[in-house]
Design an enzyme around this catalytic site. Sequence first.
Site, PDB file in Angstrom:
ATOM      1  N   GLY A  62      -2.736  -4.514  12.805  1.00  0.00           N
ATOM      2  CA  GLY A  62      -1.922  -5.634  12.195  1.00  0.00           C
ATOM      3  C   GLY A  62      -0.419  -5.056  11.736  1.00  0.00           C
ATOM      4  O   GLY A  62      -0.260  -4.078  11.939  1.00  0.00           O
ATOM      5  N   GLY A  63       0.223  -6.124  11.117  1.00  0.00           N
ATOM      6  CA  GLY A  63       1.367  -5.677  10.631  1.00  0.00           C
ATOM      7  C   GLY A  63       1.685  -4.532   9.899  1.00  0.00           C
ATOM      8  O   GLY A  63       2.699  -3.785   9.583  1.00  0.00           O
ATOM      9  N   MET A  64       0.649  -4.474   8.849  1.00  0.00           N
ATOM     10  CA  MET A  64       0.622  -3.248   7.728  1.00  0.00           C
ATOM     11  C   MET A  64      -0.157  -1.958   8.376  1.00  0.00           C
ATOM     12  O   MET A  64      -0.126  -1.106   7.572  1.00  0.00           O
ATOM     13  CB  MET A  64      -0.303  -3.909   6.444  1.00  0.00           C
ATOM     14  CG  MET A  64       0.376  -5.126   5.936  1.00  0.00           C
ATOM     15  SD  MET A  64       1.988  -4.729   5.538  1.00  0.00           S
ATOM     16  CE  MET A  64       1.700  -3.684   3.883  1.00  0.00           C
ATOM     17  N   GLY A  65      -0.578  -1.815   9.411  1.00  0.00           N
ATOM     18  CA  GLY A  65      -1.356  -0.758  10.137  1.00  0.00           C
ATOM     19  C   GLY A  65      -2.350  -0.901  10.869  1.00  0.00           C
ATOM     20  O   GLY A  65      -2.439  -2.002  11.460  1.00  0.00           O
ATOM     21  N   VAL A 123      -6.676   0.353  11.626  1.00  0.00           N
ATOM     22  CA  VAL A 123      -7.794   0.452  10.628  1.00  0.00           C
ATOM     23  C   VAL A 123      -8.950   1.419  11.761  1.00  0.00           C
ATOM     24  O   VAL A 123      -9.069   0.695  12.944  1.00  0.00           O
ATOM     25  CB  VAL A 123      -8.576  -0.595   9.940  1.00  0.00           C
ATOM     26  CG1 VAL A 123      -9.814  -0.060   9.300  1.00  0.00           C
ATOM     27  CG2 VAL A 123      -7.589  -1.105   9.116  1.00  0.00           C
ATOM     28  N   ASP A 141      -3.632 -11.265  -2.619  1.00  0.00           N
ATOM     29  CA  ASP A 141      -3.647 -11.806  -1.084  1.00  0.00           C
ATOM     30  C   ASP A 141      -5.222 -11.968  -0.861  1.00  0.00           C
ATOM     31  O   ASP A 141      -5.818 -11.577   0.013  1.00  0.00           O
ATOM     32  CB  ASP A 141      -2.954 -10.724  -0.228  1.00  0.00           C
ATOM     33  CG  ASP A 141      -3.091 -11.241   1.159  1.00  0.00           C
ATOM     34  OD1 ASP A 141      -2.886 -12.350   1.248  1.00  0.00           O
ATOM     35  OD2 ASP A 141      -2.805 -10.497   1.934  1.00  0.00           O
TER      36      ASP A 141
END
Length: 598
Positions: free
Chosen positions: A20-23, A25, A125
Amino acid sequence: MDPGYLVAGRYRLEEELGQGGMGAVWRAVDLELGREVALKRAFGGSVRREAKVGAGLMHPNVVVVFDAVTDGDAQWLVTEYVHATSLDRIIETEGPLSEERALKIGGQLAAALAAIHERGIVHRDIKPANVLVTSDDVAKLTDLGIARWTEITQSGGAQLTGTLGYVAPEVANGGEATAASDMFALGATLYAAVEGHSPWGDGADGPFSQIQRAGKGTPIPHQRAKEIAPLLESLMERDPARRPTAAELTQHGDIPRLQGIRRRKRLRVRRSAVVAGVAVLVAGAVLATWSLLPDRSVPEASKPQVIGLGSDPAALDPCAFISVNAMLPYGTPFIDPEVMNFNGCVVTTELGDGSGQVQVRLELANRDPYPSREIVEGQMGEMERPEVKDRECPRIVSLPDTHRLIATGHNNDRAEKAPICLYAEAVLNAAIAMINKGQLPLRTWKWPAKSLATVDACSLLDAAAVTKALGAPDDQPRREFGGWECAWEGQGNKNEINVSYSREWPIKTDEDLAGTITTIGGRTAAVLPESDNKAVCKIELAHRQYKPRLPPLSGTPPLRDEVVNIQLIDRAATSSAATCARARDAAETIVGSLAKIS
């Protein structure tokens, strides 16, 4: 990264679970302890922040954070690996949940939030994507990447955080994210579990219709919720003070029991009375005893209000639309108003992990003359997400008045892995939230008399000069936002000339300019042919040098040049020299026009 890679000499990557945009997994194996773990490689300072927030938070309904490690230039968060499916995936594949199942999951989430809030942390969130559900319906809350301690949140200024479909009204309107905002998001998550979509809609009519509904606090009326409806209404109260706390929802015993509580203003209710008429999950059945909650009709979801840039868009201050707080989670931002054209502003952020700088440019723009999708006046457009090109990521939205907001993320060489699209969307979201509230900040100063900001770009080339550059022009010039840019096209779209303004480092001393520094009509100019395209030539023509009103970004020159940019495109050009010669002729005409004005 590939399966088998060893992170920090200890964690062997097995399977990528998602990006995703944050990294990214991964499922991995801890070779030292012989257990499965999840590894999250994140950008910016989010790994360290998430590790710090999650450290010591041991709760059966929160994904446990084990460690944070560094491998080369990458930072990884090590967490408990849960054999589970996200709640949003369950809703997508299985459809809406039964009320009984939603209550069971919701009770566990309330217990998780009670533990989080007790430590003075706001998650910020809560949404179905951040809820993991095992095969036996054990729920675990995950992703503390944007969570903050309440004292940090309160001192950091208003910031649009969270996901649009689940954001609380006070946050959509630019307020602080608090524990009460988490409770609203919990209600919105349970609403989605039962109804199949968020209370602000699915974004089909444009993502920012969601934020408009959120700002007004008018959820879409529920259709499926019955016994659970009063609980949803209680959690999704527009007034944060009237929402129940997580602790109030988890009283009585080790098994969390959801209680329908609505807080009343100016009315003291003893704890025993509050606990009295509640709905609890007992032996797998939902007991609908909502006597404490008076009936309330849910307001109709209102049609999004037509919003835009007002009657005089050129009088607006584009820098005032940039929220510094939109970039605070990623580093130290600095807003520089003395760059770009007069309809734009730049926020430069020194990333918290020391990897370099990123910039986001925000521009106010006219209607797109060549739209890639239909523009409907009176309706907010969907966010356009063009592909990243030349290390730039544009994000664009058409407002109901057909003006556009354009946020473009850019990274420097050292920050090549930074999620520039994420940053662009953060700045754009904050600007939309401001416009949604009807806040249209005007400039608080007047342009200097000799500034290009007072000159219509279309007036700088007369008909003879345009004809000389293009042959016969196809139509009238296209005047862009504020009159600070103008474009003429030749017949058959074979050539075009564009005149625009910008504020730049002084041309004479700018070592980054790759072209030829010269003079045109006694003014300093840079001639910049495109090395790999003989059809394009650009000229930067200095108009006046000035000292910025506000201190510029550290490390940049103390003075700026107001510049006229002339770009000529001739698709039938035989050489770059010929293209630049015609661009230079146009620049000579512009010098004469400026002499008359100044």
